[in-house]
Design a protein around this motif. Sequence first.
Motif, short mmCIF file in Angstrom:
data_model
loop_
_atom_site.label_atom_id
_atom_site.label_comp_id
_atom_site.label_asym_id
_atom_site.label_seq_id
_atom_site.Cartn_x
_atom_site.Cartn_y
_atom_site.Cartn_z
N TRP A 183 63.23 -9.71 -7.72
CA TRP A 183 64.09 -10.19 -8.80
C TRP A 183 65.42 -10.56 -8.17
N GLU B 164 60.55 -5.72 -13.25
CA GLU B 164 61.90 -6.03 -13.72
C GLU B 164 62.69 -4.74 -13.94
N ARG C 142 62.85 -14.38 -11.05
CA ARG C 142 61.89 -13.56 -10.31
C ARG C 142 61.06 -14.48 -9.42
N SER D 235 62.17 -1.81 -12.65
CA SER D 235 62.41 -1.07 -11.43
C SER D 235 63.48 -1.75 -10.56
N GLN D 236 63.50 -3.09 -10.56
CA GLN D 236 64.44 -3.77 -9.67
C GLN D 236 65.79 -4.04 -10.30
N THR D 237 65.81 -4.26 -11.63
CA THR D 237 67.08 -4.67 -12.23
C THR D 237 67.75 -3.59 -13.07
N ARG D 238 66.97 -2.66 -13.64
CA ARG D 238 67.62 -1.71 -14.55
C ARG D 238 67.70 -0.30 -13.99
N TRP D 239 66.67 0.10 -13.28
CA TRP D 239 66.64 1.48 -12.80
C TRP D 239 66.44 1.51 -11.28
N PRO D 240 67.31 0.83 -10.54
CA PRO D 240 67.09 0.76 -9.09
C PRO D 240 67.16 2.13 -8.43
N LEU E 105 69.04 -14.19 -13.87
CA LEU E 105 67.95 -13.50 -13.17
C LEU E 105 66.79 -14.46 -13.00
N TRP F 80 72.92 -3.23 -19.59
CA TRP F 80 71.98 -2.57 -20.51
C TRP F 80 72.46 -1.17 -20.85
N ALA G 174 68.42 -8.51 -6.98
CA ALA G 174 69.05 -7.77 -8.08
C ALA G 174 69.13 -6.28 -7.75
N HIS G 175 68.19 -5.79 -6.99
CA HIS G 175 68.16 -4.37 -6.61
C HIS G 175 69.23 -4.13 -5.55
N PRO G 176 70.21 -3.28 -5.83
CA PRO G 176 71.31 -3.14 -4.87
C PRO G 176 70.86 -2.65 -3.49
N GLY G 177 69.88 -1.76 -3.47
CA GLY G 177 69.39 -1.28 -2.18
C GLY G 177 68.74 -2.40 -1.39
#
Lengths: 101, 1272
Positions: A64, B773, A56, B775-780, A54, A27, A82-85
Amino acid sequence: MLRIPCPYCGPRDHAEFDYGGDATVVWPALDDTTEAWVEALYFRDDPKGPHRELWRHARGCRLWLIVERDTVTHEISAAHPAHPGMADEVTAQSQAETPSA
Amino acid sequence: MTDAATTPPVDLDLRRRDAAAALAAEPNRLVVRGIIDRAAPRRFQWEGRELKGYAGDTLASALIASGVRTVARGFKYHRPRGVMSAGVEEGGAIVAVGEGDRRIANINAATQELYEGLAAFGQNAWPSVSWDAARVNDRLGRFLGAGFYYKTFFSFTPNTPDGTGHWMLFERAIRAAAGMGKASREPDPDQYEAAHAHCDMLVVGSGPAGLEAARVAAEAGLDVILAEQDFELGGRLLAEAAEIDSAAPGDWRDQRLAALRAAGVRIMLRTTVFGLYDGGVAGMMERVAHSPEPHQVRERFWTVRADRIVLATGAIERGLAFGENDRPGVMTAGAAQAYVNRFGVAPGRRAVVATTHDGGLGAAADLAAAGLEVAILDARTGVAREIGDTPSGLGAAVSHLAGAAPLRTLGRARALGDVGDVMFGDGGVAALEIALDTDRGWRVADRIECDMVAVSGGWSPVVNLLSHRGVKPVWDTERLCFLPGETSEPIEVCGAAAGVWEAGACAASGRNAVARLLGRTEEEAPLRRASASPPREMYEVRAPGRKLKSFIDPQHDVTTEDVRQAACEGYVSVEHLKRYTTLGMATDQGKNGNILGLAVMAEALKREIPEVGTTTFRPPYTPVSLGVLAGRSRGKHFKPKRRTPLHAWSLAQGAVMTDAGLWRRSWYFPHAMEGLDDAYIREAAAVRASVGLCDVTSLGKISVQGPDAGEFLNRVYVNGMAKLPVGKARYGVMLRDDGLVFDDGAVWRLGETDYLVTTTTAGAGKVMSWLEELSQTRWPELRVALSSVTDRWAGVAVAGPQARNLLTALVEDVDFEDAAFPFMGVRAGRLKGGEIECWLARLSFSGELAYEIYVESDHAPALMDVLWEGAKALGGVLYGTEALGALRIEKGHVAGPELDGRTTLADLGLGAMGSTKKPYLGAALAQREVLADAGRQRLVGLTPLEEGAQFKAGSILCRVPLGESPSGHGVGWVSSVTYSPALGHWIGLGFIEGGIEKAATRKAEEAIIAADPVRGAETRVRVVSPHFIDPEGARMRPEADPAPGADLSTINVRPSRRSAFGTLWLDGLDNRAADDPNARRVVGRVELDDPEDPVSDAQDAAVWLVEERPRPLWRVEAWPGRRAAVEGLLRELSGGAAPAYGRTEIGEDEIELSRAGPLSWRVLGLGPEGGERLAMMDAEDGAALELSHAEVAVRIGGREAATLLNRFLPLDLRDASFPEGSTAITGFHHTPVTLDRLSGASIPPTYRLWVPRSYAWSLWGLLRESAAQWRG
């Protein structure tokens, strides 16, 4: 019916999940150009074979997930947050559970 | 079974038995054979006639026993049809079963279990199947070949404009003549339900292969489900008398069954595995009850997830194509064998057995053993068998002809030398013309008198389920059948389904299948060769010069000539063949005629069968009722219904409810004799005159917490949110990626790192998902915790000039002075008396001085009690969604009809809101030319030109020259309309090209018309500003409030009446009083005396449900990398260990700490001090949120508790997967729920189900309905 291996909940029916589209999209920044956003939003590959999607876990842990699925065989080879942390946490957890050789 | 197997043939004297059987009105019932229960007679009706059979019969066997030969009429030619098989492939005996609203068409009589009171009817015939007026079609047969009606009737109407209409007319008449059975048009009175199961191994089919596979798997320690579509276990063991492993088949079966039960195999009878899906998922339909009691279910839809699958699905015998092979009396040889051995009925007296392989000889032997006269036609030449070679040492009743085959059956009249054929008599077989194999092909040889022809053209393995997995079957030139192909999934095929014919070898192949699945290939044993003499490849018998009507798909009346015609016309692909002839498209889906059709096509094209192809089998294997697919999701449970905590309160005030998405909301509160219009106009007017109260609980509410929450919201909303101060709210709009408006609402800043976002009622779910979405996929990198708190807070809008007077009297700790609590202010306070905390925001949707007041959901009735007491004194009203809509339209506020996903900010007149100082989501694409075009349809107000005129939402706005009628697509549309009490006429909002600016330049000779062609109305309208009243907003910020005019100081808050279990969510259940004890508990078999202690009270209950006493519930999240810190705090507060994934740890004072995600937890039972500590936790570590009022906990116990839960929840609840102390989140009727298995070694286990409060009523209703099946 697919079975998706949620890294937190374990294998679950795909009915518990919502499909979230192509996970390979990069994105643009919010202040990027209209052209960059058009490219990201409207132009998608439709690969035959392994793909990253993706999903959910909407009726589950609400994570996600990036799911690696073969679009021909439907075989799901991996799923991670999907969240790296969050993905790091899951990895740390599974390493803690696996006794070191 | 044992009778047939161990007793020597004693049914030999037909005449003696006939006399005895005729007395019992069952002329064809054999005296000792069969495993029917002769002590359990079953009366049933056939076309109004009272007949009798026994438990263990099918409808087909009972009809045969009673001498009913013609049970149906063909689909197209209306030829009489009898029973042709004893299984799912039946092509003849298709009947209607049941009466009134339980009538079901197209039931296969050969698999329909006989039950007391069954009523069955022939179909496709008038007046009856034995005398059908339309049988004249058979004489017209040469005009009615494949594709006849398209060719014939389309040609009547070539290229005429109304040709389609003519065609439809013809089609209707044709369908009536060719129709299938008629289903009931009444609503289905029965209940159906879903069910979920998991197992280590699923075995499909209970013949010798399936029984052995299940046995060895279970004895190896696997958890096995054995599914059998029949109502009896054993498969072909029930039908064949031949010994297996030197034992009688009945004895062998009983030994295996005993072993299965001892090993704990879950045996599911009457359960068809109708489809196999990805990941070892099987779709199965269980037929539970034939005519269920009101609390029972009729059928159950199982979704079974199996680690491994054994397909022991057997094979289906195919016939041969020969002349008039559809007459009553023609059936497969194996079926005849089954009728004799399993059901103890003789389908005839003089049987011809026609076969192409050794298997048919066993059938001949069994028929002869039952006392029938048997002539064998063996198509193979050179098989010079002596009669004595046939398995059971047959007597003189059997003759044997090699190199012979059936050519054509003859009906009774023809057999007597008369002219008659199927037009007269019962049409059943009376004789058979025989052909002999010569070096010039088949030649007519002779005629034998007989009353049945048992045919075997070989067996076709049931490869359907593997075909569902995309595995193509492979043609085997030796065994002359399609065999299952290779699969990489853990699925093994064995027994006849894998082309193994002999029973002992089938059993061995079942054992081998399990060995392969367990990777123990060293345990595989070689299979004995089955067939001594090879079969003859043969599908059709034709003789030169003889024109024959040879059926290959009797159910759809497809003949060999139809296939050849299709080939001739170029429909050579098997898929085209199928569609052109409709071969294999009847309810048996080609089980009957597929191979014959392929073979005839192959011959016509001079190709081999595998070159012609196979059709791909798709689920379902056999028909599945629509009822069972819907399950309980019908009627009031079609979707879950959400109730606000003011539902019962509002009903008590006379509210009329309406649906808003899933929510039930108060629509209006009519006074006596008032209709909707009167009521909402009165309500809206009263709001502007004094004060009104409206339940706004259903507005979406999302908690956004965390150090980066402000930045997160700033990126999401078009307007600036970064600098929103604590204690203020701001209206905001969010866009989608594509730049169109997504949703709107208010953002309240409750604290430094604590925000509340409200959404539209309809948008709540999708906004929550979207924020997650992002928060978890674009702006972690942003640390935000998102939680839906819609169910936590009850909200009431207090609107009108008296709003401040009312709240000032009822709320403490808040300074309502304009300066202290300005417009868009947010304040925390307490209701008078100090016990109940509340949040207030000074927001206005109505354009009046207005507040929204929120309390925790339990307290909603207490809040509304005092608000209403005060409002009444002030001349105020309760108002519903209709008045709410009228007020917002007057004010020009956009809502759902305007936010329809096609509008931009500018379209809505909100262009100025979009920030120019910061980037925000959707900004880039909102700048696209097409979205920035000033000519787009933009929001305007509309008023009728003519006084008193009305117009409707949904009308098209047309700009036309004066005096002309509107046409075309128009230049806009009307989105919302209301009568405006403030203005005294109808007003509306709509969209029109160029907006008000362009409308202002309208030429004098033009009119704008709201055209409603569907409802037939045209109204001239004027385009005005959408802000109909008070465009400056002065009413929202009055200089001074009116005098209260009533003393509100005597009003006192009474805490909500709390039931024994605390919450009031069951209020209004079926309009029952809240304190009706039965309203909140249900048990399977016992009534609870002491709901506080259900476990000791309901020891023996099949299942009991009780609402748990509420305890404080918190949700805690940690930011990535901060897990240790948060776990430390939680361990300290709970006094217990930190739980692993999916686990609950119990600490001190029964505090339960559960894992809810990799970085989230739920804490139950924390005291006030602990709660305070959580509320104050370091925002750099994570976030905590109290959700005590957002969820309801239902405790479920009893020995069927897990069964009940698995009727809805797809979780694996087996001990190994879900032991005590487990917790899991899943979906229940589309609703997210959490299930805990409680610790404390209770046997059977006790569970706790957490459901969102607003869904609780709906889900509780489902649980109760399903639990009722264990009553009695």
